[in-house]
Write a protein that holds these residues in place. Structure first.
Motif, PDB file in Angstrom:
ATOM      1  N   PRO A  45       6.081 -10.082 -43.983  1.00  0.00           N
ATOM      2  CA  PRO A  45       7.643 -10.338 -44.065  1.00  0.00           C
ATOM      3  C   PRO A  45       8.100 -10.565 -42.688  1.00  0.00           C
ATOM      4  N   GLU A  46       8.301 -12.075 -42.150  1.00  0.00           N
ATOM      5  CA  GLU A  46       8.888 -12.153 -40.734  1.00  0.00           C
ATOM      6  C   GLU A  46       9.977 -11.267 -40.165  1.00  0.00           C
ATOM      7  N   ASN A  47      10.919 -11.116 -41.120  1.00  0.00           N
ATOM      8  CA  ASN A  47      12.219 -10.412 -40.729  1.00  0.00           C
ATOM      9  C   ASN A  47      12.377  -9.485 -41.892  1.00  0.00           C
ATOM     10  N   LEU A  49      11.554  -6.937 -43.832  1.00  0.00           N
ATOM     11  CA  LEU A  49      11.188  -5.488 -43.350  1.00  0.00           C
ATOM     12  C   LEU A  49      11.827  -4.929 -42.176  1.00  0.00           C
ATOM     13  N   LYS A  50      12.531  -5.625 -41.374  1.00  0.00           N
ATOM     14  CA  LYS A  50      13.170  -4.960 -40.189  1.00  0.00           C
ATOM     15  C   LYS A  50      14.371  -4.131 -40.620  1.00  0.00           C
ATOM     16  N   PHE A  51      14.783  -3.264 -39.518  1.00  0.00           N
ATOM     17  CA  PHE A  51      15.656  -2.479 -39.745  1.00  0.00           C
ATOM     18  C   PHE A  51      17.075  -3.031 -40.358  1.00  0.00           C
ATOM     19  N   GLY A  82       3.538  -4.292 -43.525  1.00  0.00           N
ATOM     20  CA  GLY A  82       4.929  -4.216 -43.252  1.00  0.00           C
ATOM     21  C   GLY A  82       5.232  -4.115 -41.728  1.00  0.00           C
ATOM     22  N   HIS A  83       6.396  -4.777 -41.393  1.00  0.00           N
ATOM     23  CA  HIS A  83       6.631  -4.908 -40.039  1.00  0.00           C
ATOM     24  C   HIS A  83       8.313  -4.897 -39.892  1.00  0.00           C
ATOM     25  N   ALA A  84       8.964  -4.016 -39.074  1.00  0.00           N
ATOM     26  CA  ALA A  84       8.224  -2.974 -38.209  1.00  0.00           C
ATOM     27  C   ALA A  84       9.312  -1.811 -38.387  1.00  0.00           C
ATOM     28  N   HIS A  88      12.945  -1.766 -31.057  1.00  0.00           N
ATOM     29  CA  HIS A  88      14.143  -1.645 -30.366  1.00  0.00           C
ATOM     30  C   HIS A  88      15.106  -2.898 -30.699  1.00  0.00           C
ATOM     31  N   ARG A  89      14.627  -3.692 -31.334  1.00  0.00           N
ATOM     32  CA  ARG A  89      15.403  -4.926 -31.795  1.00  0.00           C
ATOM     33  C   ARG A  89      15.663  -5.183 -33.387  1.00  0.00           C
ATOM     34  N   ALA A  90      16.705  -5.853 -33.899  1.00  0.00           N
ATOM     35  CA  ALA A  90      16.782  -6.078 -35.118  1.00  0.00           C
ATOM     36  C   ALA A  90      17.369  -4.810 -35.696  1.00  0.00           C
ATOM     37  N   VAL A 130       5.321   1.551 -35.134  1.00  0.00           N
ATOM     38  CA  VAL A 130       6.143   1.308 -33.894  1.00  0.00           C
ATOM     39  C   VAL A 130       5.627  -0.040 -33.399  1.00  0.00           C
ATOM     40  N   ASN A 131       6.723  -0.754 -33.008  1.00  0.00           N
ATOM     41  CA  ASN A 131       6.532  -2.132 -32.492  1.00  0.00           C
ATOM     42  C   ASN A 131       7.026  -2.295 -30.969  1.00  0.00           C
ATOM     43  N   GLU A 132       6.200  -2.706 -29.979  1.00  0.00           N
ATOM     44  CA  GLU A 132       6.536  -2.831 -28.554  1.00  0.00           C
ATOM     45  C   GLU A 132       7.412  -1.585 -28.016  1.00  0.00           C
ATOM     46  N   GLY A 133       6.850  -0.477 -28.173  1.00  0.00           N
ATOM     47  CA  GLY A 133       7.309   0.826 -27.875  1.00  0.00           C
ATOM     48  C   GLY A 133       7.092   1.148 -26.153  1.00  0.00           C
ATOM     49  N   SER A 290       8.420 -22.084 -36.942  1.00  0.00           N
ATOM     50  CA  SER A 290       8.359 -21.103 -35.973  1.00  0.00           C
ATOM     51  C   SER A 290       9.554 -20.771 -35.093  1.00  0.00           C
ATOM     52  N   TRP A 291       9.385 -19.576 -34.770  1.00  0.00           N
ATOM     53  CA  TRP A 291      10.407 -18.893 -33.892  1.00  0.00           C
ATOM     54  C   TRP A 291      10.626 -19.485 -32.696  1.00  0.00           C
ATOM     55  N   ILE A 292       9.656 -20.139 -31.999  1.00  0.00           N
ATOM     56  CA  ILE A 292       9.416 -20.388 -30.701  1.00  0.00           C
ATOM     57  C   ILE A 292      10.407 -21.578 -30.181  1.00  0.00           C
TER      58      ILE A 292
HETATM   59  O1  G3I Z   1      19.390 -13.904 -41.609  1.00  0.00           O
HETATM   60  C1  G3I Z   1      20.097 -14.344 -40.482  1.00  0.00           C
HETATM   61  C2  G3I Z   1      21.110 -15.194 -40.990  1.00  0.00           C
HETATM   62  O2  G3I Z   1      22.064 -14.876 -42.206  1.00  0.00           O
HETATM   63  C3  G3I Z   1      22.125 -15.509 -39.933  1.00  0.00           C
HETATM   64  O3  G3I Z   1      23.052 -16.377 -40.180  1.00  0.00           O
HETATM   65  C4  G3I Z   1      21.596 -16.166 -38.629  1.00  0.00           C
HETATM   66  C5  G3I Z   1      22.580 -16.246 -37.476  1.00  0.00           C
HETATM   67  O4  G3I Z   1      22.908 -15.054 -36.915  1.00  0.00           O
HETATM   68  O5  G3I Z   1      20.582 -14.964 -38.220  1.00  0.00           O
HETATM   69  C6  G3I Z   1      19.588 -14.835 -39.153  1.00  0.00           C
HETATM   70  O6  G3I Z   1      18.783 -13.824 -38.622  1.00  0.00           O
HETATM   71  C7  G3I Z   1      17.802 -14.202 -37.960  1.00  0.00           C
HETATM   72  C8  G3I Z   1      16.579 -13.933 -38.450  1.00  0.00           C
HETATM   73  O7  G3I Z   1      15.599 -14.328 -37.035  1.00  0.00           O
HETATM   74  C9  G3I Z   1      16.157 -14.809 -39.489  1.00  0.00           C
HETATM   75  O8  G3I Z   1      16.249 -15.955 -39.099  1.00  0.00           O
HETATM   76  C10 G3I Z   1      18.138 -13.510 -36.547  1.00  0.00           C
HETATM   77  O9  G3I Z   1      19.357 -13.717 -36.164  1.00  0.00           O
HETATM   78  C11 G3I Z   1      16.970 -13.407 -35.533  1.00  0.00           C
HETATM   79  O10 G3I Z   1      17.267 -12.573 -34.226  1.00  0.00           O
HETATM   80  C12 G3I Z   1      15.933 -13.552 -36.247  1.00  0.00           C
HETATM   81  O11 G3I Z   1      14.836 -13.695 -35.052  1.00  0.00           O
HETATM   82  C13 G3I Z   1      13.571 -13.192 -35.336  1.00  0.00           C
HETATM   83  C14 G3I Z   1      13.263 -12.130 -34.410  1.00  0.00           C
HETATM   84  O12 G3I Z   1      11.727 -11.480 -34.317  1.00  0.00           O
HETATM   85  C15 G3I Z   1      13.949 -10.993 -34.049  1.00  0.00           C
HETATM   86  O13 G3I Z   1      13.812 -10.208 -35.142  1.00  0.00           O
HETATM   87  C16 G3I Z   1      12.489 -14.259 -35.415  1.00  0.00           C
HETATM   88  O14 G3I Z   1      12.765 -14.805 -36.539  1.00  0.00           O
HETATM   89  C17 G3I Z   1      11.088 -13.426 -35.541  1.00  0.00           C
HETATM   90  O15 G3I Z   1       9.978 -14.703 -35.376  1.00  0.00           O
HETATM   91  C18 G3I Z   1      10.747 -12.357 -34.365  1.00  0.00           C
HETATM   92  O16 G3I Z   1       9.420 -12.160 -34.391  1.00  0.00           O
HETATM   93  C19 G3I Z   1       9.284 -11.235 -33.536  1.00  0.00           C
HETATM   94  C20 G3I Z   1       8.546  -9.874 -34.042  1.00  0.00           C
HETATM   95  O17 G3I Z   1       9.278  -9.245 -34.735  1.00  0.00           O
HETATM   96  C21 G3I Z   1       7.932  -8.978 -33.099  1.00  0.00           C
HETATM   97  N1  G3I Z   1       7.167  -9.572 -31.996  1.00  0.00           N
HETATM   98  C22 G3I Z   1       8.027 -10.747 -31.439  1.00  0.00           C
HETATM   99  C23 G3I Z   1       8.241 -11.782 -32.312  1.00  0.00           C
HETATM  100  C24 G3I Z   1       8.978 -12.673 -31.676  1.00  0.00           C
HETATM  101  O18 G3I Z   1      10.112 -12.379 -31.020  1.00  0.00           O
END
Ligand code: G3I
Length: 324
Positions: A45-47, A49-51, A82-84, A88-90, A130-133, A290-292
């Motif tokens: 799950p890309e997001n 399962l985050k906190f 499961g991640h993560a 420190h983020r999310a 633990v991710n990016e600790g 992609s998030w990039i």
């Molecule tokens: O779901 C909400 C939505 O309801 C809201 O309207 C929108 C605008 O605020 O935000 C949405 O959440 C976003 C989420 O992605 C889903 O799209 C978060 O703001 C955004 O911060 C989040 O970004 C993710 C990021 O981690 C931070 O958690 C990226 O998709 C994801 O690809 C990225 O993945 C990380 C790994 O977990 C750890 N390693 C690095 C990698 C890249 O940063």
């Protein structure tokens, strides 16, 4: 004979080829679901399962999106990473702005890990506990982690112990970036995991994220040595978040796609050759997801399938690596 798909080739090698799954795309996009089920035998799950997504309020867990992904994986014979659990983020505002002291933060993290890992016991078979600790110069937020600052370095040991108590059958990983080609980051992770192991912490593997680009792809020999180093400690190794950015590369678009395919081939071969291999997960199903581009503000095409869900040269190259 039809060419076997990624997941068939991976399974033949005892490997998992996974993809990071976007909950909304899984819910809304039939082509996304079909491609994911056809080609991959693992999901992260890309997001979901985050906190923050799980804990909109301190007194509320919201498992709906994660459950949908876990249910899809179960229906299609896919392993779930499961991640993560501790990152420190999310993190939700109620946590980061809560002004909690050490004892309360410890209780919050313990409750989180026990509840989440317990909820998915037996269904999520590996966790990035633990991710990016490790603090890094380019991302000061890591040193400012509410867990590190609020609980202290002991939070890592505690997180792994709590996760193991909640699901003794789950494989527990330390996950980080920037170490694929060895060097100082790999050495820092090596020291960290040796300490955990020396203290009897239940740690089973190291996840190397694999966010690379054409200009920063690891030397295959260095990557192999890095994976061997962690395997020598008895740890599984996985490439957990692979994407290969085109931006920063040279040449025509076709030349860059060909170069990208070469990097995916190298990463696939490394995953196959890793002594305690477990898998390779790409960080998204298609370039559209992609998030990039959102992260860099520039277009990119870092994954195996293009925005129209068609396989790219990278897909063929990874498939050839898995065929051996
Ligand atoms: O779901 C909400 C939505 O309801 C809201 O309207 C929108 C605008 O605020 O935000 C949405 O959440 C976003 C989420 O992605 C889903 O799209 C978060 O703001 C955004 O911060 C989040 O970004 C993710 C990021 O981690 C931070 O958690 C990226 O998709 C994801 O690809 C990225 O993945 C990380 C790994 O977990 C750890 N390693 C690095 C990698 C890249 O940063």
């Amino acid at each position: 004979m039809t060419t076997p798909l990624l997941r068939a080739l991976a399974a033949g090698r005892g490997l998992t080829i996974g993809a990071a799954v976007d909950a909304a795309a899984l819910r809304d996009d039939a082509r996304y679901r079909a491609l994911l089920a056809r080609e991959f035998n693992g999901v992260t799950p890309e997001n979901a399962l985050k906190f923050a997504p799980l804990r909109p309020r301190r007194d509320r867990f919201d498992f709906a999106e994660a459950e949908a992904i876990v249910a899809f994986a179960a229906a299609h014979g896919m392993r779930v990473r499961g991640h993560a659990l501790a990152w420190h983020r999310a993190l939700p505002d109620w946590l980061t702005a809560g002004g909690f002291g050490r004892e309360e933060l410890t209780a919050i993290l313990r409750e989180h890990i026990a509840t989440v890992v317990g909820h998915f016991r037996g269904r999520v078979t590996a966790w990035d506990v633990v991710n990016e600790g490790l603090p890094v110069a380019h991302d000061p937020a890591r040193a400012a982690s509410v867990w590190l600052r609020g609980i202290g370095p002991a939070y890592l040991d505690l997180a792994f112990r709590w996760a193991h108590a909640a699901d003794p059958g789950a494989r527990l990983f330390y996950n980080d970036d920037g170490a694929e080609g060895g060097g100082a980051k790999a050495a820092a992770i090596d020291a960290l995991v040796r300490g955990l192991l020396a203290r009897g912490v239940p740690l089973h593997g190291v996840g190397l994220q694999g966010h690379v680009g054409l200009a920063t792809a690891p030397d295959p020999g260095a990557l192999a040595a890095t994976l061997r180093g962690f395997a020598a400690l008895g740890l599984a190794t996985e490439l957990t978040e692979v994407d290969v950015r085109l931006q920063g590369g040279n040449g025509t678009p076709e030349e860059r796609l060909t170069a990208q395919a070469g990097v995916y081939r190298d990463l696939g071969l490394a995953a196959c050759a890793a002594p305690r291999r477990a898998g390779l997960t790409v960080w998204g199903v298609t370039d559209r997801h992609s998030w990039i581009p959102g992260h860099t503000g520039r277009p990119d095409a870092p994954l195996l399938f293009d925005a129209g869900y068609a396989p790219k040269p990278a897909y063929a190259a990874l498939r050839e690596a898995l065929r051996g």
